[in-house]
Write an enzyme that holds these catalytic residues in place. Structure first.
Site, PDB file in Angstrom:
ATOM      1  N   LYS A 131      -8.058   1.574   6.607  1.00  0.00           N
ATOM      2  CA  LYS A 131      -7.774   3.021   7.277  1.00  0.00           C
ATOM      3  C   LYS A 131      -6.570   4.432   6.580  1.00  0.00           C
ATOM      4  O   LYS A 131      -7.051   5.226   6.027  1.00  0.00           O
ATOM      5  CB  LYS A 131      -6.797   2.816   8.511  1.00  0.00           C
ATOM      6  CG  LYS A 131      -5.015   1.473   7.719  1.00  0.00           C
ATOM      7  CD  LYS A 131      -4.260   1.580   9.124  1.00  0.00           C
ATOM      8  CE  LYS A 131      -2.651   0.544   8.538  1.00  0.00           C
ATOM      9  NZ  LYS A 131      -2.197   1.854   7.919  1.00  0.00           N
ATOM     10  N   THR A 132      -6.602   3.261   5.421  1.00  0.00           N
ATOM     11  CA  THR A 132      -6.427   4.461   4.243  1.00  0.00           C
ATOM     12  C   THR A 132      -6.999   5.200   3.443  1.00  0.00           C
ATOM     13  O   THR A 132      -7.041   6.325   2.993  1.00  0.00           O
ATOM     14  CB  THR A 132      -4.714   3.152   3.144  1.00  0.00           C
ATOM     15  OG1 THR A 132      -4.084   2.324   3.973  1.00  0.00           O
ATOM     16  CG2 THR A 132      -4.672   3.968   2.471  1.00  0.00           C
ATOM     17  N   ASP A 175       0.309   8.054  10.330  1.00  0.00           N
ATOM     18  CA  ASP A 175      -0.230   6.585  10.535  1.00  0.00           C
ATOM     19  C   ASP A 175       0.815   5.264  10.923  1.00  0.00           C
ATOM     20  O   ASP A 175       1.786   5.599  11.483  1.00  0.00           O
ATOM     21  CB  ASP A 175      -0.289   6.182   8.755  1.00  0.00           C
ATOM     22  CG  ASP A 175      -0.938   4.977   8.529  1.00  0.00           C
ATOM     23  OD1 ASP A 175      -1.487   4.048   9.359  1.00  0.00           O
ATOM     24  OD2 ASP A 175      -0.714   4.693   7.891  1.00  0.00           O
ATOM     25  N   GLU A 176      -0.385   4.042  11.890  1.00  0.00           N
ATOM     26  CA  GLU A 176       0.697   3.389  12.083  1.00  0.00           C
ATOM     27  C   GLU A 176       1.119   3.673  13.673  1.00  0.00           C
ATOM     28  O   GLU A 176       2.770   3.950  13.732  1.00  0.00           O
ATOM     29  CB  GLU A 176       1.542   3.112  11.642  1.00  0.00           C
ATOM     30  CG  GLU A 176       1.245   1.783  10.369  1.00  0.00           C
ATOM     31  CD  GLU A 176       0.060   0.723  10.075  1.00  0.00           C
ATOM     32  OE1 GLU A 176       0.156   0.283  11.324  1.00  0.00           O
ATOM     33  OE2 GLU A 176       0.187   0.172   8.973  1.00  0.00           O
ATOM     34  N   GLN A 186      -1.514  -4.718  16.681  1.00  0.00           N
ATOM     35  CA  GLN A 186      -0.185  -4.347  15.930  1.00  0.00           C
ATOM     36  C   GLN A 186       0.315  -4.436  15.370  1.00  0.00           C
ATOM     37  O   GLN A 186       1.877  -4.252  14.800  1.00  0.00           O
ATOM     38  CB  GLN A 186      -0.888  -4.809  14.498  1.00  0.00           C
ATOM     39  CG  GLN A 186      -2.243  -5.595  13.708  1.00  0.00           C
ATOM     40  CD  GLN A 186      -2.744  -4.537  12.160  1.00  0.00           C
ATOM     41  OE1 GLN A 186      -1.827  -4.646  11.949  1.00  0.00           O
ATOM     42  NE2 GLN A 186      -3.704  -4.211  12.388  1.00  0.00           N
ATOM     43  N   ARG A 239      -3.512 -11.306   8.140  1.00  0.00           N
ATOM     44  CA  ARG A 239      -3.285 -11.144   6.168  1.00  0.00           C
ATOM     45  C   ARG A 239      -4.150 -12.350   5.481  1.00  0.00           C
ATOM     46  O   ARG A 239      -4.100 -12.378   3.740  1.00  0.00           O
ATOM     47  CB  ARG A 239      -1.602 -11.421   5.820  1.00  0.00           C
ATOM     48  CG  ARG A 239      -0.687 -10.988   7.047  1.00  0.00           C
ATOM     49  CD  ARG A 239      -1.246  -9.021   7.054  1.00  0.00           C
ATOM     50  NE  ARG A 239      -1.505  -9.454   8.305  1.00  0.00           N
ATOM     51  CZ  ARG A 239      -2.017  -7.934   7.880  1.00  0.00           C
ATOM     52  NH1 ARG A 239      -2.290  -6.820   7.451  1.00  0.00           N
ATOM     53  NH2 ARG A 239      -2.608  -7.697   9.531  1.00  0.00           N
TER      54      ARG A 239
END
Length: 746
Positions: A33-34, A219-220, A250, A603
């Site tokens: 996503k970044t 973002d997020e 998430q 993770r």
């Protein structure tokens, strides 16, 4: 860096090139996503001719914002400097520094961190004669924070208060806001509330920022609360070029105000929105993703998506059934050492996750004894240490004389000035209708105090005045001058104890923080003490995590979001612990616990260990919990069991295959150093009988070998404490039974 469409998969390319109108990007864990965010901004600027100044990109942590800025710098060069790429709070800070006067604040307002806010609220509770035993300050603070996140002010909250805790909170809320406003200060929640109010009540300010930012990227988005939701949607209301990126799977922060409905109902807010799913994972193996997908698929309140990867295969997820929490921690330490040896890994490849901070104690104890270096995220942080708080109070008092909280801390820490003197100054400030700062300045000749305390307060007033006028040698010189005036460092040096020396080193390290800030901020307007203090206030614990090959990372699963590690150990996978007892019996809470488990699993890049104990000492009680329901949601073919039930105990663990190592625990003498907990292992069962290790006896002049520092010479022994000098490493004070050392026979 060359911007090429070939660097993107088809879904990523669609997200980058969809530039007009509302866009929802559902970005699964590890889906890049970044990269999508930065490439989209670069595409706007380089290919479509959008001015960099017209782009606003908001994220949640300083680390994420810095990563985005760094990547944009590689893609578009110096144009990045004109963009606003920052956290929500940093964005609100800029708005309020510029236009906070519309709301009655000066440009030099102070940002109160959690400790500052708690201290102020504690004093308010005392003023109102609220019984903190019946109505704890922590609970009042939580209710006030929730109200602010929902944009409910003191008057509205009081009107809706029904139950006694709410009515008490309403009284405290009103007085707290009065006091913090009088101090020309804001807490973190206030920054969001005041920014939203500024945009809502001032159409010209809103129009200015709508003109300025034609393209807004967030973002997020699943982590936004109601105040953040309102800010974003006001900014994007005119041009509607709003891109939000997030993953409802998430969403794990409802306890601090995050509202998953913001992302789930984005299409309700924007019926014409384009929705793009990023489902290709670039982080984890196929096996780990299969486990993660299987767990989160049991949630009802989610948008359907399934992560996949080109990284086929992968090691099976290891389920370790421990006898107790020490067995669990020992297995983790043992596996880390085995993988270091057999697979040539570094300690930085490993992370240990737990559901609650209380679980870390045994893991820390075990790792200390085993000589496994670790970095604890979420423990005592640098900026929370008392001596650093003292320095910050002086800097804040120098910048904002009306900051009562900081000034009281300055007074309280000055030798010879006690509570009676501070209370007297406050009483006269109220009686005279002046600020506490003015009372301090006048106290020397006002006759309010006895001769000795009056002289001490007068001397402090002189130092504060000089601190406010400090200017020499750039930002570092200014900070050093203020710290010099404070006397904090000189008093620690004069104390001449080991503890004081360590605290003095921390103060000196603070000067390195100033240097770090200076290197990262080239703009003249950023090189001010006010800007530096804001930067410090907005830092988070995760901003302190640095890459290192010398330590295993320990943290709660909540803290792990946004990070990745090659090998992950998830401890305490038991019903009532994970999922937590406070959430597992209610559908909404259970689904958030499941999302938290999903975050932990995703993770891991290469290896994943899910661990649980049949008996556990926690919170001062013995618990006998069933293995977590989340483990049972993972298909058998992806799991290999070890520990109790896998060998030596009459068969495999229920529903799982037999482990390939017999569940044997290799400890103390098998791993090396004497003096650690444990002993020689007999048999192959997970609770094998251990022969106690003989106590390590040392004397001055003995040669010892430390697992980390190498060989050294014993200088002195006092009970369980031993001082050892290591070539190139200096003298270390070690604790026998904990330090991983062994005696070397010459």
């Amino acid at each position: 860096m060359t911007l090429s469409p070939d660097d993107l998969n088809p879904a990523q390319r669609d997200a980058v090139t969809t530039t007009q109108g509302p866009l929802l990007v559902l970005a699964g864990a590890g889906s890049g996503k970044t990269r999508v965010l930065t490439y989209r901004i670069a595409h706007l600027v380089r290919d479509l001719g959008v001015s960099p100044a017209e782009v606003l990109a908001i994220t949640f942590t300083n680390k994420a914002a810095q990563e985005m800025r760094d990547r944009l710098g590689e893609l578009v060069g110096p144009a990045t400097r004109a963009m606003w790429v920052m956290t929500f709070h940093a964005f609100c800070g800029r708005l309020l520094r510029a236009d906070g006067g519309r709301l009655g604040f000066t440009r030099s307002f102070t940002i109160y961190d959690e400790d500052d806010a708690r201290r102020l609220l504690t004093s308010v509770v005392a003023e109102l004669d609220i019984d903190p035993k019946q109505f704890p300050v922590k609970g009042i603070a939580a209710r006030i924070s929730t109200a602010k996140n929902e944009l409910v002010g003191p008057v509205e909250y009081e009107a809706k208060a029904v139950m006694p805790p709410e009515k008490v909170t309403a009284k405290a809320y009103r007085r707290y806001q009065q006091r913090i406003s009088e101090a020309n200060a804001m807490d973190f929640d206030d920054m969001l509330v005041n920014a939203e109010r500024l945009l809502r009540e001032n159409p010209d300010v809103l129009e200015f920022y709508q003109d300025r930012f034609r393209y807004v990227l967030v973002d997020e988005y699943q982590d936004t609360n109601h105040a953040q939701y309102e800010i974003v949607n006001r900014l994007a209301a005119r041009d509607r070029n709003l891109m939000v990126v997030g993953d409802d799977d998430q969403s794990i922060y409802s306890w601090r105000g995050a509202d998953i409905a913001n992302i789930l109902e984005f299409e309700r807010d924007y019926p014409d929105a384009t929705v793009i799913r990023l489902e290709q994972n670039y982080r984890s193996t196929e096996t780990i993703l299969a486990a993660a997908n299987a767990v989160v698929a049991n949630n009802r309140g989610r948008k359907a998506k399934t992560l996949w990867t080109a990284n086929v295969g992968g090691e099976a997820v290891v389920r370790y059934s421990a006898t107790d929490e020490r067995d669990e921690a020992r297995f983790a330490a043992d596996e880390i050492e085995r993988l270091l040896r057999d697979e040539h890994r570094s300690y930085a490849d490993f992370a240990v996750f737990y559901r609650t901070n209380a679980q870390s104690r045994i893991v820390e104890d075990t790792f200390l004894r085993a000589g496994v270096p670790y970095r604890l995220v979420g423990g005592t942080r640098f900026f929370e240490r008392a001596e650093i708080k003292d320095v910050m109070a002086w800097l804040r008092a120098a910048v904002n004389p009306t900051d009562v909280q900081s000034l009281v801390r300055v007074l309280d820490k000055r030798q010879g000035i006690g509570k009676t003197t501070i209370d007297t100054l406050r009483s006269h400030a109220i009686a005279e209708g002046i600020s506490l700062s003015d009372a301090v300045a006048r106290a020397g000749g006002a006759g309010w105090l006895a001769s000795a305390p009056a002289k001490r307060v007068a001397a402090l007033a002189e130092d504060l005045a000089a601190a406010r006028d400090a200017s020499g040698g750039g930002l570092r010189g200014q900070v050093e001058e203020i710290v010099g005036r404070s006397g904090l460092l000189s008093s620690l040096v004069a104390e001449n104890t080991h503890e004081a020396a360590g605290r003095a080193e921390n103060v000196r390290e603070f000067f390195g923080v100033v240097d770090e800030y200076d290197l990262q901020h080239e703009e003249p307007e950023a090189r001010t003490l006010e800007a530096f203090l804001e930067w410090v206030a907005l830092r988070t614990d995760l901003d302190e995590v640095e890459e290192s090959d010398r330590a295993v990372t320990m943290m709660t699963v909540h803290s792990a979001k946004g990070l990745e590690f090659r090998v992950v150990f998830m401890l305490g996978m038991e019903d009532s612990l994970f999922p937590h007892a406070s959430s597992m019996f209610e559908q909404t809470g259970l689904e958030e616990e499941r999302r938290l488990c999903y975050v932990g699993i995703t993770r891991a890049r290469e290896r994943l260990y899910l661990m649980h104990a049949s008996m556990r000492q926690l919170f001062g009680q013995t618990q006998y919990n069933q293995p977590s329901m989340f483990i049972s949601e993972i298909p058998d073919e992806h799991v290999r069991s070890e520990g109790i039930g896998s060998a030596g105990f009459g068969g495999a663990a229920p529903g799982r295959g037999r482990g390939d190592r017999g569940g044997a625990i290799r400890w103390a003498s098998e791993r090396g150093p004497s003096g650690t907990d444990g002993g020689r292992v007999f048999g192959s069962g997970a609770r094998a009988r251990r022969e106690p290790e003989p106590k390590l006896v040392l004397a001055p002049g003995d040669t010892v070998e430390h697992k980390v520092f190498g060989r050294g010479i014993v200088q002195s022994v006092a009970g369980d404490k031993v001082a050892v000098t290591f070539p190139g490493g200096g003298t270390k004070n070690l604790l026998l039974g904990y330090a991983p050392i062994r005696k070397v026979e010459e």
